[in-house]
Design an enzyme around this catalytic site. Sequence first.
Site: not given
Length: 704
Positions: A107, A127
């Site tokens: 990210e 995740e």
Amino acid sequence: MSTNVVSYENCGGIGLLLISNPPVNALSTEVITGLRSAVSTFEAEGETKALVIYCKGRTFVAGGDIASFESPEFDTRPFSSLLTRLDAFQRPVIATLHGTVLGGGLELAMACHYRIAVPDARFGMPEVKLGLLPGSQGTQRLPRLAGVPLALDLILSGRFLSAPDALAAGIIDEIVDGDPLALGIAAAERLVRTRTPVRRSSAMKVVADAAATQALARAAAAAGKKPAYPALGAIVRSVEAAVMLPFDEGEEIEAREFDQLRVSGASKALRHLFFAERTAARIAGPPQAVGAREVRSVGIVGAGTMGGGIAMNFANAGIPVVLVETSDEALERGLGMVRKNYEASAAKGKLSAEQVQKRTRLLKGSLDYGSLSNCDLVIEAVFESLQVKKDVCARLGETCKPGAIIATNTSTLDVNVLAEATGRPADVVGLHFFSPANVMRLLEVVRAARTAPDVLATAMQIARRINKVPVISGVCYGFIGNRMLEPYMRETEFLLLEGALPQQIDAAIESLGMAMGPCRMSDLSGIDIGAKVVIGQAEAGALPPDPNYRVVVRRLFELGRNGQKAQAGYYRYEGRTPLPDPAVATICADLARQHGIVRRSVIPDQEIIQRLMYTLINEGIQILDEGISYRPGDVDVVWTAGYGFPDYRGGPMFMADQIGLSEIKDTLDHFGRVRGNEFGYWTPSNLLKSLAARGQRLGSWSKD
Ligand code: T1G
């Protein structure tokens, strides 16, 4: 500006931002604070032409700090707003990437304007494996860079991409070999010199074509079938928001979804397992300054299904293996089976022809124990009989070179006895592989009374090398996993005698998320195997003096109903499909009559779950109390990695804390009262009693 974990310097007009938070540069609160202040410095230095973000050590940021998610104050927004600031700069911001660029690390990279990576860097959004989604704009940026189908695939699977694949997908801009910092500076200077306009992933349009719509519909349907994993649906909704809404609105949806997932039971359980698996690999007690022995070659005695499967693990890891058998025929059968397994993987596209060739070349067969004399580790995987194994161990004690490790793959025998049989017990350890040994992740490493510390350390290290999840067990009957299976199977059979049907018991247990109920599992592993264990125990005088104890499995065995391979066991089979078999109900009713057991017409599912699971949990706690297992998390890893226990429940010890230890103890007491406790089946372990009395949880318990 510099903190312990983040530093910033201006080097000839280029801002260099270094993250240094070993081992994996996870985004702790301290890192995020450091990043904020470094970015403010760059912001204030208006004349600095570009910013390069790079990391020290083995990897670029491998994600958010998973431990920090437990804090009630945890919030993704501070990191997200930092990414928004990076994205908004007019001056180029460059991420220079190496190692595993994962989760929050990716990210961060995607919020930069330019991404340069070394050739062996890898990229992913893992995740989902923690029951989460990328919570800092990842679900909004990845579809913009890589398109909806690939973004969904990556975020839903958590799989990694190689640098060339990431380049092809548009996730990175360039691959160059070299020192990440030097590469970053060179890229920054070039972008400044050529006045290349900054390219913001937030400003890119998501391609909302038919492929995107189809991918979303397929993913939504698949997520709907797995309600136990709420992250899947949340990911689909967030990526859908990336397609339908402006960036900042999509980001808000993602943040809300993340907040909910973070406190969900599934994510808590999966996070627990993330750390439990890594902790299990560590030998408990004060750190011992022992090195491991070197393992460059492995010998295996016995080329049966187990021996062959074990051999494949080592060949897969590039370690040469010699398989020893007693006859040409047995050897050929064993090696043939291994070849067939490899060819099957190749046919499925999982291995290339070269890989198959390389691996088979690492495997040699021999009829001569002498060929083991140079091996660093020899594992016996012969027939499960004390006398046979003792003889093999004695021969290995003589044949193996000094310093070689001798391991036994027994699942039921006393490792101390086998260790003594070698004449060199310090060199002996148990390596309990699970079937199929080339597939199952769990490895119980059995520490015998006289196992040398460096032998144990080597076993743990080699386990990691062959991609297993190792858990240490002390010596006891069944070690951790099979010992806990004992009360579970015992209650299964009592319930069958009392009138429950195999399909009802299995359905009740599978409703918890177990991969297979006890009856299907026994049919698959073989009724004969289970029955022989009980018969052997009876001969050894090790069974409770209960005439009703596990009479069902013994009767099925007498009848030749040996499970799936015989097309009849607790079920009848059409191919591999189990079908309810009225004959089994009759067998159980007859046994119940013979043994004077009262049958009931209705047995509630809740009773099935409590009798099977609470006794299993009680046994696990007893195992901790006895020091057979070091930590509750180790027990959880055994069950989730080896016995099909649902990972989203975190394992039986984690689940016990969710149910409440008092509730479990009180329920055991209740069954003891209503069913009688002549054989101690319902006696709570002392540890369970004391934890329940103090209102303590297993999660905060440790032996010392
Ligand atoms: N947080 C905290 N500790 C971590 C960690 C992490 N993300 N990753 C690894 N560790 C610790 C680990 O516990 C171990 O500690 C040591 O590092 C080495 O790990 C914000 C919400 C990077 C591929 O899920 O996949 O980003 O046992 O033994 O085999 O939106 O670790 O030595 O004390 O596994 O070389 C997403 C998880 C987080 C990556 C390295 N990221 N990590 O494997 O070593 S969520 C992940 C891994 C997130 C954002 C979202 C692997 C690895 P100890 P290791 P390894």
